[in-house]
Design an enzyme around this catalytic site. Structure first.
Site, PDB file in Angstrom:
ATOM      1  N   PRO A 108     -11.096  20.616  40.761  1.00 48.30           N
ATOM      2  CA  PRO A 108      -9.824  21.160  40.080  1.00 48.30           C
ATOM      3  C   PRO A 108      -8.715  21.537  41.027  1.00 48.30           C
ATOM      4  CG  PRO A 108     -11.482  22.737  40.160  1.00 48.30           C
ATOM      5  CD  PRO A 108     -11.882  21.719  41.090  1.00 48.30           C
ATOM      6  N   GLU A 109      -7.569  20.756  40.950  1.00 49.36           N
ATOM      7  CA  GLU A 109      -6.414  21.133  41.621  1.00 49.36           C
ATOM      8  C   GLU A 109      -5.481  21.106  40.331  1.00 49.36           C
ATOM      9  OE1 GLU A 109      -5.140  19.290  45.280  1.00 49.36           O
ATOM     10  OE2 GLU A 109      -7.125  18.691  45.702  1.00 49.36           O
TER      11      GLU A 109
END
Length: 279
Positions: A2-3
Site C-alpha cells: 500500500p502506497e
DNA sequence: ATACGCCCCTGGTGGC
DNA sequence: TGCCACCAGGGGCGTA
C-alpha cells in the site's frame, strides 16, 4: 502493497459498499497491531453509521456519525476484504478486525505482519490530532507544487530518493513510486535533495503527479497478493519503468544504448534506477 | 532539525 | 524434504 495509489484503490472499492451503512457490530481478533487498538474500540464502533470514506496519504479514512474518524493504515502487508451476506467461509487468517454492516456484509482488516494500525480520532480534529498531524501535502493536491517542494528540499543533505520517502515532506509516496517518479523525471536517486531544489523540482512534481495519477487509474500495483477488497488487483506493475527490473533496459534509453537498470540500497531499502537516463 | 541504524512481524522464494 | 538466508509495498524510536 500500500502506497497512495493502492490505498486510493482500496478506498474506491470499499466506499460503495460501506457508504451510508451502519456498523451493526465490530469484532476484534487481536488488538496488538503496530499500536494497540484504541480503548473500547469495538464498543465505540458498534451502532455507528459510516458517513463517508476518504484517503489522506497512505491512510484510509472512515468517518462515522459518532463524530469520530477511523484511520486505517495498511502497513506493508495489510489489506481490506469484503464478504457478502451469507458467506460461510471462515475469515482469512490474520483478519484482526471485522466490521459487520447492517445489510449483512463484512469488511475485514487483514494484516499478517501487523505493521498496520487503526486509530480513532475526532473528525473535527482529524488533521491536527493523531497520525495525520504533521504530514506533508498531498502530492495530487493544490498544496504541492514546485515552490513548496523546493522549499522542503532546501538544506537537505540526504539523497533525494530517501527524502521522497519522508512523509513530512510530501505524503503518500513509498518505495515503488519514489523510484518510478525519479526515473520519469530523469533525476538520479543519489543526488542530494538540496540540489533538486529550483528548476528540477518542477520536473519532479510533474513526474510524481503523472506517476501517481496513472497508477490510480490502474487501481495501483499488485506485487504478490490480491490487493483490493473484492479480490481484484491493480495492474500498474505492468507499467513499471524501473522497480524490480534490475539488469533490464530502461524505457528512456534508445534501443541498445541502456547500460541496464541498477538496484542499490538506500536507507535500507531497494532503489532502482538507470545510471544513463537519470542524472 | 536532520540523519542513521535498528526494530517491529510474518511469509515467500531460492540456494544448498 | 529440511533448513537457512534474504527479501518484501511501512514507519517509529533512540542516538549522535
Amino acid at each position: 502493497m500500500p502506497e497512495l495509489p493502492e490505498v486510493e484503490a482500496v478506498m474506491r472499492r470499499l466506499a460503495p459498499r460501506l457508504q451510508g451503512r451502519r456498523i451493526a457490530r465490530a469484532t476484534v481478533a487481536r488488538a496488538d497491531l503496530r499500536r494497540m487498538l484504541p480503548p473500547r474500540f469495538a464498543e465505540r464502533l458498534g451502532g455507528t453509521r459510516v458517513t463517508g470514506l476518504g484517503r489522506r496519504a497512505k491512510y484510509l479514512l472512515m468517518r462515522l456519525d459518532s463524530g469520530e474518524s477511523m484511520l486505517i493504515h495498511l502497513g506493508m502487508s495489510g489489506r481490506m476484504v469484503l464478504r457478502p451476506p451469507g458467506a460461510n467461509a471462515p475469515p482469512p487468517v490474520h483478519e484482526h478486525v471485522t466490521l459487520l454492516t447492517d445489510d449483512g456484509w463484512a469488511a475485514g482488516f487483514v494484516d499478517p505482519r501487523r505493521f498496520g494500525s487503526i486509530d480513532l480520532v475526532p473528525t473535527a480534529a482529524e488533521e491536527t490530532q493523531g497520525p495525520l498531524a504533521g504530514l506533508g501535502p498531498e502530492p495530487l493536491g493544490d498544496g504541492f507544487d514546485a515552490a513548496t517542494l523546493s522549499a522542503a528540499l532546501a538544506g537537505r543533505r540526504s539523497a533525494i530518493k530517501v527524502a521522497l520517502l519522508d512523509q513530512h515532506l510530501v505524503a503518500g509516496i513509498g518505495n515503488i513510486y519514489a523510484s518510478e517518479a525519479l526515473h520519469r523525471a530523469g533525476i538520479s536517486p543519489l543526488r542530494a535533495a538540496m540540489t533538486v531544489a529550483g528548476a528540477p523540482a518542477g520536473l519532479l512534481v510533474e513526474a510524481i503527479r503523472a506517476t501517481l495519477t496513472e497508477a490510480i487509474a490502474a487501481s495501483g500495483s499488485s506485487l504478490r497478493d490480491h490487493v483490493l477488497p473484492d479480490g481484484g488487483h491493480g495492474c500498474f506493475q505492468q507499467a513499471f519503468r524501473v522497480y524490480g527490473r534490475e539488469g533490464l533496459p530502461c524505457p528512456a534509453c534508445a534501443p541498445g544504448t541502456c547500460p541496464g537498470i541498477r538496484r542499490i540500497v538506500q536507507a535500507g531499502r531497494s532503489t532502482f534506477y538507470c545510471p544513463r537516463a537519470q542524472r
